[in-house]
Structure formats: structure tokens, C-alpha cells
Design an enzyme around this catalytic site. Structure first.
Site, short mmCIF file in Angstrom:
data_model
loop_
_atom_site.label_atom_id
_atom_site.label_comp_id
_atom_site.label_asym_id
_atom_site.label_seq_id
_atom_site.Cartn_x
_atom_site.Cartn_y
_atom_site.Cartn_z
N SER A 144 0.81 -1.22 0.00
CA SER A 144 0.00 0.00 0.00
C SER A 144 0.84 1.26 0.00
O SER A 144 0.34 2.31 -0.39
CB SER A 144 -0.99 0.04 1.17
OG SER A 144 -0.65 -0.81 2.19
N HIS A 150 -3.49 -3.61 -5.76
CA HIS A 150 -3.72 -3.13 -4.39
C HIS A 150 -5.17 -3.33 -3.99
O HIS A 150 -6.06 -2.57 -4.37
CB HIS A 150 -3.34 -1.63 -4.31
CG HIS A 150 -3.46 -1.08 -2.93
ND1 HIS A 150 -3.95 0.18 -2.66
CD2 HIS A 150 -3.16 -1.61 -1.72
CE1 HIS A 150 -3.94 0.39 -1.36
NE2 HIS A 150 -3.47 -0.68 -0.77
N GLU A 210 -6.73 -1.23 -6.92
CA GLU A 210 -5.90 -0.32 -7.71
C GLU A 210 -4.90 -1.17 -8.50
O GLU A 210 -4.14 -1.95 -7.89
CB GLU A 210 -5.17 0.67 -6.80
CG GLU A 210 -6.12 1.68 -6.18
CD GLU A 210 -5.43 2.69 -5.25
OE1 GLU A 210 -5.76 3.88 -5.32
OE2 GLU A 210 -4.57 2.28 -4.45
N ASN A 216 -5.11 6.73 -1.41
CA ASN A 216 -4.42 7.28 -0.24
C ASN A 216 -3.84 8.66 -0.50
O ASN A 216 -3.73 9.49 0.41
CB ASN A 216 -3.36 6.31 0.26
CG ASN A 216 -4.00 5.12 0.95
OD1 ASN A 216 -5.13 5.22 1.44
ND2 ASN A 216 -3.33 3.99 0.95
P1 NAD Z 1 0.08 -9.38 7.84
O1 NAD Z 1 1.18 -9.10 8.75
O2 NAD Z 1 -1.28 -9.65 8.39
O3 NAD Z 1 0.45 -10.63 6.93
C1 NAD Z 1 1.69 -10.80 6.31
C2 NAD Z 1 1.97 -12.29 6.21
O4 NAD Z 1 3.08 -12.47 5.36
C3 NAD Z 1 2.30 -12.92 7.55
O5 NAD Z 1 1.49 -14.05 7.76
C4 NAD Z 1 3.76 -13.31 7.39
O6 NAD Z 1 4.12 -14.49 8.09
C5 NAD Z 1 3.84 -13.54 5.90
N1 NAD Z 1 5.19 -13.53 5.35
C6 NAD Z 1 6.31 -12.97 5.85
N2 NAD Z 1 7.34 -13.22 4.99
C7 NAD Z 1 6.85 -13.95 3.96
C8 NAD Z 1 7.42 -14.54 2.81
N3 NAD Z 1 8.69 -14.40 2.53
N4 NAD Z 1 6.61 -15.22 1.98
C9 NAD Z 1 5.30 -15.36 2.25
N5 NAD Z 1 4.71 -14.84 3.35
C10 NAD Z 1 5.48 -14.15 4.19
O7 NAD Z 1 0.05 -8.17 6.81
P2 NAD Z 1 -1.18 -7.65 5.94
O8 NAD Z 1 -1.94 -6.65 6.69
O9 NAD Z 1 -1.88 -8.81 5.33
O10 NAD Z 1 -0.42 -6.84 4.79
C11 NAD Z 1 0.23 -7.49 3.74
C12 NAD Z 1 0.52 -6.49 2.64
O11 NAD Z 1 -0.71 -5.92 2.20
C13 NAD Z 1 1.39 -5.32 3.05
O12 NAD Z 1 2.21 -4.97 1.97
C14 NAD Z 1 0.40 -4.22 3.35
O13 NAD Z 1 0.95 -2.94 3.17
C15 NAD Z 1 -0.64 -4.50 2.28
N6 NAD Z 1 -1.96 -3.99 2.59
C16 NAD Z 1 -2.46 -4.08 3.85
C17 NAD Z 1 -3.74 -3.59 4.10
C18 NAD Z 1 -4.33 -3.69 5.48
O14 NAD Z 1 -5.24 -2.91 5.77
N7 NAD Z 1 -3.88 -4.61 6.30
C19 NAD Z 1 -4.50 -3.04 3.07
C20 NAD Z 1 -3.96 -3.01 1.77
C21 NAD Z 1 -2.69 -3.48 1.55
#
Ligand code: NAD
Length: 650
Positions: A123, A144, A156, A195
Site C-alpha cells: 500500500s 492493491h 488499484e 491514499n
Molecule cells: P500481515 O502481517 O497480516 O500478513 C503478512 C503475512 O506475510 C504474515 O502471515 C507473514 O508471516 C507472511 N510472510 C512474511 N514473509 C513472507 C514470505 N517471505 N513469503 C510469504 N509470506 C510471508 O500483513 P497484511 O496486513 O496482510 O499486509 C500485507 C501487505 O498488504 C502489506 O504490503 C500491506 O501494506 C498491504 N496492505 C495491507 C492492508 C491492510 O489494511 N492490512 C490493506 C492493503 C494493503
């Protein structure tokens, strides 16, 4: 690079909040999905959440496949090679860390086919930075999704600097195939579209707290009760987490208001820590109301959002249409920011920015070149006929999709899915404009329906009631009159909620056909109101006084079968028969004699308001008019010749 028709397998890397949701929507859409995380426990946890959510959706009847079929399409693994070697699209949803994401992209490239699209769900990072070390950056893009992916419609689709058109197009079509609404982010700017425009909303409130021109409560009350935003900026900061905003600002070297910085340092991050701008653990939580309105300068906040939108358009990052869809679906705004800008007037927006810029010298107020250009060219918004949008001629439709097919069927879709197709001012005006400007000679019948499969329309948008000019709300009936008086048969195709103004629109139609899961109500009384779009009059004429009073006095809901029994509906049919049933009406009307149908409609409608003698006299006039038409001759001749008549309306 793969095209959508070649996409069978989707691999999601990271089974956290976003990853399991992206895997879920992909499996629901019919793709084979591999969900990968680094530890068995994490991937299992993600799968458990996915399973729970799929079963919940099934319980609510929102899935066409069984949960077993959907879950059978999902595989889990911790083995990266196994996860990506057969993937057509890989979506990385690992933690927001540039080094980690770069490594993941390189590792994926080592195992995946050269045809595989590699997307990131980041994001706040740039796609090009994440793809900086891969050999084929042209196949990398951003996808996204918004949180939670199962509920949020927007995606996105982000171009990295080297992303090729075919890759972005496949990613876009892939998002559509998940039943999501994608928008293009055509250049790799930090914070993409939503954003970029939403951050100033949250951040400018902080600057106002810093300089004492607003309080937490007064700025929130102003944006909600005066400007119709669903949450105040401080409330939204608390909801998303003040640390997230501060982190992103720091990341791109952008200044942060003290009122936000201080709270972050005191670990007052918002809801998640029990306190932020509001106190959730030891206080009443979000606590503002109309009594907190205190003349806060809302334009200061909106001018910054509009400036961000203008910069995106001017820099070729996104179109006004895509920005507005993004702000509605991803930002939860009641209308798009470019549309709001055109209503406010871009000259007023520019003037506000210029005065703030000269007072403070802060870069955040520096007007975008594109905004200056629009104003210099006299394109200052709706009143000038041109702003972000072109209002000349037929003008833009923001909430109606309409098309006419070669049989003359005008299909009109109420499209404000994010609010269950609730009417706002623009939507009322657009229905009226379409009904009064459509060329009747080209139309044989009209079908109204709601977008998104959940609602025909959930009524008038209540959030607009405190912000809208009461005079314009009093004109709602003109919209319904325009529908009722349209000189061709009109059909309401109802699938889902049909409430309030939605019910009134359906009552203004000649026919109402609904799926058996639909429901009907006139709930205005709960708001201290009565129906304002002819509901009291058309409902009583359709279902009779006892039931009309029951529905209007008590807000009673009717199921589709109850509505059918009460003659509110022509028919209630199983959902999978709705299209065919509508087609059976449509095919009669497109073959039918246009003039006779028009006359029948007018006489039946007008005849109900007069005594029998006057009604019969209307009928006589109509009959004598029709007896002289070519259509009558054609009808009689075809009858004699035992063939289908071909009516022309002459
Ligand atoms: P999260 O921490 O809930 O999940 C991330 C997961 O990735 C974890 O389970 C972790 O163990 C795993 N991980 C770590 N290293 C890894 C690897 N090498 N291969 C595979 N998995 C691996 O995070 P999230 O909130 O799901 O966010 C993930 C992405 O999505 C980020 O880039 C975040 O910016 C983006 N995002 C988040 C949101 C939100 O509101 N949470 C919204 C849009 C985008």
C-alpha cells in the site's frame, strides 16, 4: 505474458489479513489457489480464516458454488518453489518491508515461468522499487486490494515504471473477474490514488488542531454534518491508526502535524491502543455531534484533497473518473472528489490554496499546475460547463449506467453499489435527466435495475439529509414523475432491497418483477419523514389503504411473496428466472404497437385520478385516435394473414 483466459492458478504469498482474503476471493471466482506463508502455523491460520469466511458467506446465500467446492480449490504450502512454479499470477501480500518484498520478487522469478505476472499488494511502497532487482520488471505490477478484500470492491492496478500494457490489462481483467472494480494507477506514485487523496483529509485536520482553528470534535462534526463525509478526519485517523499515517508521511519525507506526532509518541495510536484523538478505554470514544459545529473551514481540507486529485490528473496518474470511483469504493466517500470539486468551483478551491500558501509558505498548499490551468482556461466546474468533467451537451452520468440496444430496450442501472444504490441528489437528477432527454422514438421499453446484485435501491442516502439543500430534496417527486410519464412501458427489475426512494421509483414504473429474496419497505417514518417521491399516493393506489398505511406508519417490511400477494409486484420469481421473466415482458413490448401502448399507459394512469365518466371519455378519445393509425391497419391485416404484426408507431 499471460492473458486472462490463460489464468488458472493464482498464488498468494503471505497468509495474513490481506493474503487470506485475496486467496478467498480468487477461489470464490473459480481459480485454483495456492496460499503460501513461511511457517505451517501461519499458513494454517490464514486457511482457517479463509474457511470460516467462505462458510459465513455461504450461510448468507452469497455464493454460487458450495463451500466444499471453493475450499477444494485452495492448497496451502510453505514451499515457495511448489507455490509459484505452476502459477499464472503471483500476488505478494507479505509485510510492508521493501527489502523483504524485493527478495520475494527475486525468489519468485527464479521458480516461476517467464509468462507469470508478479503483483504486489503493497500500500505504501513503489512497485518499481519492489521490482528493482528482477530480470523481467515488465511483468510486475501492483494489485492493491483494500481491507478486507472480501468486502471492499476496489482494486488499484498499478503500473511500475517498466510494466507493459498487456500485463496491466490482464491484472485489470483479473480484478474484474473477481467481481471487483479496478482502477488504473498509470504511474508509480507513492500512495497510489486513494491514499493520495484521502491522506490530506486526515492530515489537514491535524494542522488545524495545531494552529487552533479547530478542535477534534468541531472538525469531525463539520466534515460529517456539513459536508456529508462518513467519518470525521480525527475519527478516521483513530480507525486506521495514527502510526500508519505518520509512518507513510515519514517514509516519503512529508511533514507531520504535532497533534498527530505527539499522540504517536505517547502510543495513542487510535482504537487499537484504546486512545487516540478520542478515548476509547477510559472515555466515551468517538463523541461529537451537530452541536459541535463551530464554523470550521471545511474548504481548507477539501481544497487539499482536490489539489491532490488535480495533481494525479495533471501528472497522468489517473483519470477523474478513476479517482472518483476510487474515492467512493476505496475511500468510502459519498461522492468522488473531482465531482465535489466541480460542484464547489475550482476557482474557489484555487483561491483557498493560494491564500494558505501565501500565509504559510508550506508546500502542501502549493496549487497543482493542472488546477491552475483549469481555472485559467475558465474551466471552473459545473457552473462553467467544464471542470474536471465536461457538463456540456448531455453531460456526465455519475450514478447511472444506461444503454439502448438495437431492439430499443433502454436498460438503466442505478450504480452506487457502495451505498446499496441509495439515491443522492445527483442520482435523482440523473434519472430525471435521462427520462426527459431520451429520444422516445428510439425507445420501445425501459428496464430499471440496481447494480451489484444486493439492492434495487436502498432508498435516499440518509447521510445527505443534513447536508443537502432542503429545497432540492423537495424536488424528488419530479424524478418519479419523469419516470411515470415516460411514454413507453417501464419495468422495475428488482433483485434485493427495494426501500424508500427505490420503492417509489419502482412504483413509478408500469411493472415490478422481483427475485424471491427481495424485500420492500417504506421506512421514512423512522427518520421523522414521510415518502417524498410520490410514495404515499402511488403505494395506496397500488396496494390499497390498509397495507399502505401499515407500511408507511409502521415501516413494515414485505417479502417478495407478500408483495406479490398484495399486488405490489406483477411477479416474484426465483432469482435464476429473473432475467428470463424480464425478457418475456420486454419481448412483448418491443413487438407491441408503440402508440397504442403509450395511449393505454396514459389513459390508465390519468383515468385513476378522475371519475368513471371522465375516464371513459379519455378512453374514447384514445380509441378514436388509434383507429386512424397505420399500426391498427397492420395489426388487423396481420391477424387476417395469420402472421406476427410489425408495428412502427405510425
Ligand atoms: P500481515 O502481517 O497480516 O500478513 C503478512 C503475512 O506475510 C504474515 O502471515 C507473514 O508471516 C507472511 N510472510 C512474511 N514473509 C513472507 C514470505 N517471505 N513469503 C510469504 N509470506 C510471508 O500483513 P497484511 O496486513 O496482510 O499486509 C500485507 C501487505 O498488504 C502489506 O504490503 C500491506 O501494506 C498491504 N496492505 C495491507 C492492508 C491492510 O489494511 N492490512 C490493506 C492493503 C494493503
Amino acid at each position: 505474458m499471460v492473458s486472462l483466459s490463460q489464468v488458472d492458478t493464482v498464488t498468494v504469498l503471505g497468509a495474513g489479513s490481506m493474503g487470506h482474503g485475496i486467496a478467498e476471493v480468487s477461489a470464490i471466482a473459480g481459480y485454483d489457489v495456492v496460499l503460501r506463508d513461511i511457517e505451517d502455523e501461519y499458513v494454517q491460520n490464514g486457511y482457517d480464516q479463509l474457511e470460516w469466511s467462505v462458510k459465513k458467506l455461504a450461510e448468507k446465500g452469497q455464493l454460487s458454488d458450495s463451500p466444499e467446492e471453493i475450499l477444494a480449490r485452495v492448497e496451502t504450502t510453505t514451499d515457495l518453489e511448489a507455490a509459484v512454479s505452476g502459477a499464472d499470477i503471483v500476488i505478494e501480500a507479505a509485510p510492508e518491508n521493501l527489502g523483504l518484498k524485493r527478495d520475494i520478487f527475486s525468489e519468485v522469478e527464479a521458480f516461476a515461468s517467464d509468462e507469470t505476472i508478479i503483483a504486489t499488494n503493497t500500500s505504501s511502497l513503489r512497485v518499481s522499487d519492489i521490482a528493482a532487482e528482477v530480470a523481467l520488471p515488465r511483468r510486475c505490477c501492483g494489485l492493491h486490494f483494500f481491507n478486507p478484500p472480501v468486502k471492499m470492491d476496489l482494486v488499484e492496478v498499478v503500473y511500475g515504471e517498466k510494466t507493459t500494457e498487456d500485463v496491466a490489462e490482464t491484472a485489470y481483467e483479473f480484478a474484474e473477474s473477481l467481481d471487483k472494480t479496478p482502477i488504473y494507477v498509470q504511474k508509480d506514485v507513492p500512495e497510489f490514488v486513494v491514499n493520495n487523496v484521502l491522506t490530506p483529509f486526515m492530515e489537514e485536520a491535524g494542522w488545524m488542531l495545531d494552529d487552533g482553528t479547530a478542535t477534534v470534535e468541531s472538525v469531525d462534526a463539520t466534515m460529517v454534518y456539513e459536508r456529508g463525509y462518513p467519518m470525521g478526519p480525527c475519527e478516521l485517523n483513530d480507525f486506521g491508526g495514527l502510526d500508519i499515517l505518520a509512518h507513510t508521511r515519514d517514509q516519503w519525507d512529508r511533514p507531520i502535524p504535532e497533534s498527530i506526532r505527539d499522540r504517536v509518541e505517547a502510543d495513542k495510536l487510535g482504537r487499537k491502543t484504546g486512545a487516540g484523538f478520542y478515548d476509547y478505554d477510559d472515555g466515551p470514544g468517538v463523541d461529537y455531534g451537530p452541536e459541535d459545529l463551530a464554523g470550521v473551514d471545511s474548504l481548507r481540507i477539501e481544497a487539499r484533497m482536490i489539489n491532490a486529485a488535480a495533481k494525479l490528473v495533471g501528472d497522468g496518474v489517473a483519470t477523474p473518473e478513476d479517482i472518483d470511483i476510487g474515492m467512493r469504493l476505496g475511500g468510502g466517500l459519498p461522492e468522488g472528489t473531482c465531482r465535489t470539486a466541480d460542484k464547489i468551483g475550482l476557482d474557489a478551491v484555487l483561491e483557498k490554496l493560494e491564500s494558505l500558501y501565501s500565509e504559510t509558505g508550506a508546500d502542501r498548499y502549493a496549487p497543482a499546475d493542472y488546477l491552475v490551468e483549469l481555472v485559467e482556461d475558465g474551466n471552473t466546474g459545473e457552473a462553467a460547463g467544464q471542470g474536471f468533467y465536461d457538463y456540456s451537451g448531455d453531460g456526465p452520468y455519475f450514478y447511472l449506467d444506461h444503454e439502448i440496444d438495437d431492439r430499443g430496450v433502454l436498460s438503466v442501472t442505478l450504480d452506487r453499489q457502495e451505498r446499496l444504490n441509495a439515491f443522492n441528489d445527483d442520482m435523482f437528477a440523473e434519472v430525471e435527466r435521462l427520462m426527459t432527454t431520451a429520444d422516445v422514438d428510439d425507445v420501445r421499453c425501459v428496464v430499471f435495475e440496481g447494480a451489484g446484485g444486493k439492492a434495487f435501491s436502498s432508498g435516499a442516502d440518509v447521510t445527505a439529509f443534513t447536508t443537502t439543500d432542503p429545497i432540492s430534496m423537495m424536488d424528488i417527486d419530479q424524478t418519479m414523475v419523469a419516470v411515470a410519464e415516460f411514454e413507453r412501458p417501464t419495468i422495475a427489475k428488482i433483485d434485493g432491497y427495494c426501500f424508500g426512494a427505490g420503492l417509489e421509483l419502482s412504483l413509478a414504473c408500469d411493472f415490478r418483477v422481483a427475485s424471491d429474496g427481495s424485500s420492500f419497505a417504506s421506512p421514512e417514518i423512522d427518520l421523522g419523514l414521510i415518502p417524498g417521491g410520490g410514495g404515499t399516493q402511488r403505494l395506496v393506489r397500488t396496494v390499497g389503504e390498509p397495507l399502505a398505511k401499515e407500511m408507511i406508519f409502521r415501516g413494515t417490511h414485505l417479502s417478495a411473496s407478500e408483495a406479490e400477494t398484495a399486488d405490489l409486484l406483477n411477479e416474484a420469481v426465483p432469482e435464476d428466472e429473473l432475467d428470463d421473466t424480464i425478457e418475456s415482458y420486454v419481448s412483448d413490448f418491443v413487438r407491441g404497437p408503440p402508440t397504442a401502448l403509450k395511449v393505454a399507459k396514459r389513459i390508465i394512469d390519468k383515468g385513476q385520478d378522475v371519475d368513471l365518466e371522465s375516464g371513459l371519455s379519455l378512453e374514447k378519445q384514445g380509441f378514436s385516435l388509434l383507429i386512424t393509425t397505420d399500426d391498427m391497419v397492420e395489426g388487423v391485416t396481420a391477424f387476417r394473414e395469420d402472421r406476427e404484426p410489425e408495428f412502427t408507431g405510425e
